[in-house]
Design a protein around this motif. Structure first.
Motif, PDB file in Angstrom:
ATOM      1  N   LEU A   5       0.952  -1.256   0.013  1.00 24.02           N
ATOM      2  CA  LEU A   5      -0.069  -0.009  -0.047  1.00 24.02           C
ATOM      3  C   LEU A   5       0.912   1.303   0.047  1.00 24.02           C
ATOM      4  O   LEU A   5       2.011   1.267   0.523  1.00 24.02           O
ATOM      5  CB  LEU A   5      -1.114  -0.071   1.290  1.00 24.02           C
ATOM      6  N   GLY A   6       0.222   2.232  -0.725  1.00 27.05           N
ATOM      7  CA  GLY A   6       0.922   3.596  -0.545  1.00 27.05           C
ATOM      8  C   GLY A   6       0.083   4.715  -0.328  1.00 27.05           C
ATOM      9  O   GLY A   6      -1.334   4.452  -0.558  1.00 27.05           O
ATOM     10  N   ALA A   7       0.520   5.930  -0.553  1.00 30.52           N
ATOM     11  CA  ALA A   7      -0.498   7.291  -0.331  1.00 30.52           C
ATOM     12  C   ALA A   7      -1.352   7.085  -1.496  1.00 30.52           C
ATOM     13  O   ALA A   7      -0.988   7.112  -2.917  1.00 30.52           O
ATOM     14  CB  ALA A   7       0.309   8.318  -0.248  1.00 30.52           C
ATOM     15  N   GLY A   8      -2.598   7.413  -1.317  1.00 30.26           N
ATOM     16  CA  GLY A   8      -3.730   7.460  -2.133  1.00 30.26           C
ATOM     17  C   GLY A   8      -4.458   6.549  -2.719  1.00 30.26           C
ATOM     18  O   GLY A   8      -5.511   6.253  -3.295  1.00 30.26           O
ATOM     19  N   ASP A   9      -3.868   5.136  -2.078  1.00 30.03           N
ATOM     20  CA  ASP A   9      -4.497   3.758  -2.260  1.00 30.03           C
ATOM     21  C   ASP A   9      -5.872   3.840  -1.487  1.00 30.03           C
ATOM     22  O   ASP A   9      -6.132   4.430  -0.664  1.00 30.03           O
ATOM     23  CB  ASP A   9      -3.695   2.813  -1.966  1.00 30.03           C
ATOM     24  N   VAL A  10      -6.776   3.046  -2.160  1.00 25.71           N
ATOM     25  CA  VAL A  10      -8.098   2.805  -1.503  1.00 25.71           C
ATOM     26  C   VAL A  10      -8.112   1.466  -0.925  1.00 25.71           C
ATOM     27  O   VAL A  10      -8.013   0.512  -2.010  1.00 25.71           O
ATOM     28  CB  VAL A  10      -9.462   3.383  -2.434  1.00 25.71           C
ATOM     29  N   THR A  42     -10.236  -8.673   7.024  1.00 27.88           N
ATOM     30  CA  THR A  42      -9.754  -8.834   5.740  1.00 27.88           C
ATOM     31  C   THR A  42      -9.677  -7.398   5.143  1.00 27.88           C
ATOM     32  O   THR A  42     -10.388  -6.649   5.429  1.00 27.88           O
ATOM     33  CB  THR A  42     -10.760  -9.502   4.917  1.00 27.88           C
ATOM     34  N   VAL A  43      -8.636  -7.260   4.444  1.00 26.76           N
ATOM     35  CA  VAL A  43      -8.322  -6.101   3.586  1.00 26.76           C
ATOM     36  C   VAL A  43      -8.519  -6.297   2.308  1.00 26.76           C
ATOM     37  O   VAL A  43      -7.124  -7.250   1.881  1.00 26.76           O
ATOM     38  CB  VAL A  43      -6.947  -5.321   4.156  1.00 26.76           C
ATOM     39  N   GLN A  44      -8.843  -5.589   1.340  1.00 28.70           N
ATOM     40  CA  GLN A  44      -8.679  -5.880  -0.216  1.00 28.70           C
ATOM     41  C   GLN A  44      -8.573  -4.367  -0.653  1.00 28.70           C
ATOM     42  O   GLN A  44      -9.071  -3.363  -0.334  1.00 28.70           O
ATOM     43  CB  GLN A  44      -9.874  -6.321  -0.715  1.00 28.70           C
ATOM     44  N   ILE A  45      -7.398  -4.368  -1.603  1.00 29.14           N
ATOM     45  CA  ILE A  45      -7.140  -3.185  -2.205  1.00 29.14           C
ATOM     46  C   ILE A  45      -8.166  -3.036  -3.362  1.00 29.14           C
ATOM     47  O   ILE A  45      -8.160  -3.741  -4.459  1.00 29.14           O
ATOM     48  CB  ILE A  45      -5.515  -3.254  -2.916  1.00 29.14           C
ATOM     49  N   PHE A  46      -8.841  -2.046  -3.262  1.00 32.94           N
ATOM     50  CA  PHE A  46     -10.035  -1.574  -3.991  1.00 32.94           C
ATOM     51  C   PHE A  46      -9.266  -0.592  -5.480  1.00 32.94           C
ATOM     52  O   PHE A  46      -9.741  -0.898  -6.375  1.00 32.94           O
ATOM     53  CB  PHE A  46     -10.995  -0.591  -3.412  1.00 32.94           C
ATOM     54  N   GLN A  47      -8.565   0.223  -5.038  1.00 31.96           N
ATOM     55  CA  GLN A  47      -7.768   1.182  -6.127  1.00 31.96           C
ATOM     56  C   GLN A  47      -6.372   1.448  -5.711  1.00 31.96           C
ATOM     57  O   GLN A  47      -6.280   1.949  -4.700  1.00 31.96           O
ATOM     58  CB  GLN A  47      -8.778   2.266  -6.203  1.00 31.96           C
TER      59      GLN A  47
END
Length: 337
Positions: A68-73, A134-139
């Motif tokens: 993850l990084g800055a700006g990710d959803v 649970t964590v899923q990367i949406f965007q």
């Protein structure tokens, strides 16, 4: 001191008073708790994960997951607790604002590590006893991969998730015929450590299919080395050296479509930059085309100079029609020989 005495003194009573008031069943229960207590504490200490876990590499973890990084959803789901779930955006400092629990740093974590960090925050804050998250990367903040340099269609392409270098180059139509010897990949999360791939390596095809690229990365295909032709030739200009092949004098002569009728082909020169300065190499094309002189191999940034003949130029202007025909016939005869 035995365990029984230690337990009783912990409660602040003498052994006789404690036995009269508590009884044997209570004593047995307390002994059981005293024996298993350290194991429970040890198990809990081992299951706790730090708020910040170091990623493995610029964009990928040890298990090959994106970080993850800055700006990710991200979509955070707390099992059977909709009030603590939601879609969160990572701020510029790499943190997410949990519905309950405050801000938590997740930059550099993959989705599994972020889930464990949220579980720890919920436990440490006594919000939940045994959370399951649970964590899923949406965007991703930067969904596109930028391709520059010697590709047929440079630009930014919306590639979601990880891809291979081969797939990324395919989106841009592949490299051009002027492709150089290197491809540089600059990862979005680690711009100070670009990855340089040697195109001329023997296992280049395998490298293309095994090298991962991620959203936000920049791929630059280097330009091939060039040689330059100036003077009295029919097509002066810059000519690329084919990847993995040599470019000889006769090759460049064919590319520039030969010399003109006023050229002094026997007095051509190659100007070459070396570590000690500039070197001038004489070339007699009249002998080269007859295979009577070496067909030298040109090097990167060589400049081939084809001078003009003052006498031929004078004749061209003095007798334009007759001279042109005569000189053209002479060049043809020289090439045939």
């Amino acid at each position: 001191m035995d365990i029984t005495t230690e337990l009783i003194e912990t409660c602040g009573q003498s052994k006789n008073d404690w036995l009269r008031t508590a009884g044997i069943p209570t004593l047995l229960l307390c002994l059981g708790l005293l024996l298993i207590g350290p194991g429970v504490q040890s198990s809990h200490a081992q299951s706790a994960t730090p708020d910040r876990l170091a990623p493995y590499g610029p964009n990928v973890t040890e298990t090959g997951q994106l970080v993850l990084g800055a700006g990710d959803v991200v979509d955070v789901t707390v099992f059977n607790t909709i009030e603590l779930s939601g879609r969160l955006r990572v701020d510029q400092e790499g943190r997410v604002d949990l519905p309950v629990g405050g801000q938590l740093e997740v930059a550099g974590l993959n989705s599994n590590q972020a889930a464990r960090a949220i579980e720890k925050r919920l436990r440490d804050g006594q919000i939940m006893l045994d959370p399951h998250v649970t964590v899923q990367i949406f965007q991703f903040a930067t969904q596109g991969i930028t391709l520059m340099g010697e590709v047929r269609a440079p630009g930014t392409y919306p590639l979601f998730g990880p891809h291979t270098l081969y797939e990324a180059l395919s989106f841009a139509g592949g490299p051009t015929q002027n492709e150089g010897s290197t491809i540089t990949i600059t990862h979005h999360s680690d711009p100070t450590h670009p990855l340089v791939i040697q195109v001329r390596s023997t296992n280049y095809s395998a490298v293309q299919n095994s090298t991962p690229v991620f959203p936000g990365d920049t791929i630059v295909v280097a330009q091939a080395d060039f040689v330059y032709v100036i003077g009295d030739v029919n097509a002066p200009g810059a000519y690329s050296i084919p990847l993995g092949r040599d470019l000889s004098l006769l090759n460049i002569l064919a590319l520039c479509r030969g010399w003109t009728v006023t050229a002094s082909a026997s007095k051509a020169t190659i100007i070459r930059k070396t570590a000690t300065g500039t070197e001038t190499i004489p070339v007699d094309f009249n002998q080269v085309v007859k295979n009577a002189a070496p067909n030298l191999v040109l090097q990167a940034s060589d400049v081939l100079v084809m001078p003009h003949s003052g006498f031929k130029r004078f004749l061209q202007y003095a007798l334009p029609s007759a001279t042109a025909s005569a000189l053209s016939a002479g060049v043809d005869v020289a090439v045939i020989k």
